[in-house]
Write a protein that holds these residues in place. Structure first.
Motif, short mmCIF file in Angstrom:
data_model
loop_
_atom_site.label_atom_id
_atom_site.label_comp_id
_atom_site.label_asym_id
_atom_site.label_seq_id
_atom_site.Cartn_x
_atom_site.Cartn_y
_atom_site.Cartn_z
N SER A 98 7.34 0.53 -2.07
CA SER A 98 6.99 -0.18 -0.84
C SER A 98 7.72 -1.52 -0.85
O SER A 98 8.11 -2.02 -1.92
N SER A 99 7.89 -2.11 0.29
CA SER A 99 8.61 -3.40 0.36
C SER A 99 7.87 -4.49 -0.42
O SER A 99 8.50 -5.38 -0.99
N LYS A 100 6.54 -4.41 -0.50
CA LYS A 100 5.80 -5.45 -1.23
C LYS A 100 6.05 -5.40 -2.74
O LYS A 100 5.91 -6.39 -3.43
N ASP A 101 6.43 -4.22 -3.28
CA ASP A 101 6.69 -4.07 -4.72
C ASP A 101 8.17 -4.06 -5.06
O ASP A 101 8.54 -3.89 -6.23
N ASP A 103 10.60 -6.29 -5.32
CA ASP A 103 11.14 -7.25 -6.30
C ASP A 103 10.85 -6.81 -7.73
O ASP A 103 11.71 -6.92 -8.60
#
Length: 120
Positions: A98-101, A103
């Motif tokens: 997901s974009s939140k994870d 990094d």
């Protein structure tokens, strides 16, 4: 083919639709640093006689591509991934995020071209 000398850390037949299908994870050690490479979307034969701890040399054939009936319903291709920390996973590791994870996974899963050297 094994991208580097290593040993089988784990393997699994990840059978869900959209998953890797037969998957092998090799463990590599350079100096005092351990890391892993994942090979996914393989044939069932690739894991049939495999054992944890089996050793492979750089360039040695370790598997063959699977077809859509066993590799998650994908056209034959190799999913190759470098992983610094498996986070306790065996025979599987996320290949999407997901974009939140994102990094975290960019740091934990370096660009595979570091080893494959396909692109300049």
């Amino acid at each position: 083919m094994a991208v580097l000398k290593g040993k089988v850390h784990s393997f699994n037949f990840n059978k869900n639709h959209g998953d890797y299908g037969p998957t092998i994870i090799l463990e590599h050690k350079i100096a005092d640093y351990n890391f892993y490479t994942l090979y996914g979307h393989l044939s069932e034969n690739s894991i049939q006689n495999l054992k944890v701890g089996d050793k492979f040399n750089e360039g040695e054939v370790i598997a063959e591509l699977g077809n859509a009936t066993v590799n998650g319903d994908y056209a034959p291709h190799l999913h190759f991934q470098i992983i610094k920390n498996l986070q306790g996973n065996k025979g599987d590791y996320p290949g999407v995020s997901s974009s939140k994870d994102l990094d975290f996974y960019k740091e934990n899963c370096p660009n595979p071209n570091l080893l494959l050297k396909i692109n300049d």
